[in-house]
Scaffold this active site. Structure first.
Site, PDB file in Angstrom:
ATOM      1  N   GLY A  45      74.829  10.663  51.604  1.00 38.07           N
ATOM      2  CA  GLY A  45      75.175   9.856  50.436  1.00 38.07           C
ATOM      3  C   GLY A  45      74.854  10.614  49.170  1.00 38.07           C
ATOM      4  O   GLY A  45      74.008  11.527  49.172  1.00 38.07           O
ATOM      5  N   GLN A  50      73.035  11.821  40.206  1.00 34.41           N
ATOM      6  CA  GLN A  50      72.441  13.011  40.832  1.00 34.41           C
ATOM      7  C   GLN A  50      73.155  14.294  40.421  1.00 34.41           C
ATOM      8  O   GLN A  50      72.610  15.384  40.613  1.00 34.41           O
ATOM      9  CB  GLN A  50      72.449  12.880  42.358  1.00 34.41           C
ATOM     10  N   CYS A  94      66.320  12.275  50.164  1.00 27.83           N
ATOM     11  CA  CYS A  94      67.235  12.230  49.025  1.00 27.83           C
ATOM     12  C   CYS A  94      67.555  13.660  48.623  1.00 27.83           C
ATOM     13  O   CYS A  94      66.656  14.503  48.579  1.00 27.83           O
ATOM     14  CB  CYS A  94      66.570  11.487  47.868  1.00 27.83           C
ATOM     15  N   LEU A  95      68.818  13.931  48.310  1.00 25.57           N
ATOM     16  CA  LEU A  95      69.199  15.293  47.926  1.00 25.57           C
ATOM     17  C   LEU A  95      68.509  15.709  46.620  1.00 25.57           C
ATOM     18  O   LEU A  95      68.377  16.898  46.352  1.00 25.57           O
ATOM     19  CB  LEU A  95      70.721  15.414  47.794  1.00 25.57           C
ATOM     20  N   HIS A 136      70.315   2.627  49.075  1.00 21.83           N
ATOM     21  CA  HIS A 136      69.662   3.786  48.441  1.00 21.83           C
ATOM     22  C   HIS A 136      70.538   4.326  47.301  1.00 21.83           C
ATOM     23  O   HIS A 136      70.044   4.604  46.201  1.00 21.83           O
ATOM     24  CB  HIS A 136      69.425   4.845  49.530  1.00 21.83           C
ATOM     25  N   GLU A 137      71.851   4.435  47.565  1.00 19.61           N
ATOM     26  CA  GLU A 137      72.747   5.002  46.540  1.00 19.61           C
ATOM     27  C   GLU A 137      72.925   4.041  45.364  1.00 19.61           C
ATOM     28  O   GLU A 137      72.958   4.469  44.207  1.00 19.61           O
ATOM     29  CB  GLU A 137      74.109   5.368  47.142  1.00 19.61           C
ATOM     30  N   HIS A 140      70.175   4.307  42.960  1.00 20.55           N
ATOM     31  CA  HIS A 140      70.302   5.439  42.031  1.00 20.55           C
ATOM     32  C   HIS A 140      71.012   5.009  40.741  1.00 20.55           C
ATOM     33  O   HIS A 140      70.705   5.517  39.659  1.00 20.55           O
ATOM     34  CB  HIS A 140      71.131   6.563  42.661  1.00 20.55           C
TER      35      HIS A 140
HETATM   36 NI    NI Z   1      69.126   9.741  46.908  1.00 20.49          NI
END
Ligand code: NI
Length: 175
Positions: A45, A50, A94-95, A136-137, A140
């Site tokens: 995701g 991000q 998380c990226l 989660h996304e 963000h």
């Molecule tokens: Ni994340």
């Protein structure tokens, strides 16, 4: 086009993002770039903040088994409409917080409404990893990271590691 992914801590990861208006080619391109960036990372995701874009756009593909065809999903203005009382604990990453993981408790199932790539409104229920990931996304988009769901001590420890990582990356860039 693969876009650079911001690493926590970064003020852009703490901001509430603005809803997108009518779908345009630029927005569709943003969705495509986000998918390319997510698959390249690789991740399941990615949210627009991000990559430094403060708009309500997320992408996901949570089918991780080998050999299954990719199932890319782009969501514009996604909203959780309903959440189950049952919860699920998943070890999240998380990226923007590379190589750090922590258990997060979230509703097990959610119903989400969004605008798709064709500008059509969609509603669907998600469970399992898809439910965790979509929540989660969407977090963000409200400036919230998975570490905001865990204890302060572990959060501070992870944040310090990320500050160190960012210093190292900056040094490498200068070298
Ligand atoms: Ni994340």
């Amino acid at each position: 086009m693969i876009r650079p992914i911001l690493i926590h801590p970064d003020p852009r990861l703490k901001k509430a993002c603005a809803a997108v208006g009518d779908l345009s080619d630029a927005l569709r391109q943003l969705g495509d770039d986000m998918l390319e960036t997510m698959y390249d990372a690789p991740g399941v995701g990615l949210a627009a903040p991000q990559i430094g874009i403060l708009s309500r756009v997320i992408v996901l593909d949570c089918d991780k088994e080998e050999g299954v065809p990719p199932k890319p999903v782009v969501m514009f203005n996604p909203e959780v409409m309903a959440s189950s009382e049952d919860t699920n604990v998943y070890e999240e990453g998380c990226l923007s917080i590379p190589d750090q993981f922590a258990e997060v408790t979230r509703p097990k199932e959610v119903e989400v409404r969004w605008i798709d790539r064709d500008g059509k409104e969609q509603t669907a229920g998600f469970d399992g990893l898809w439910a965790t990931c979509v929540q989660h996304e969407i977090d963000h988009l409200d400036g919230k990271l998975f570490i905001d769901h865990i204890g302060a001590l572990k959060r501070q420890m992870i944040t310090r590691k990320m500050q160190k990582l960012k210093r190292e990356l900056a040094r490498k860039k200068d070298a």
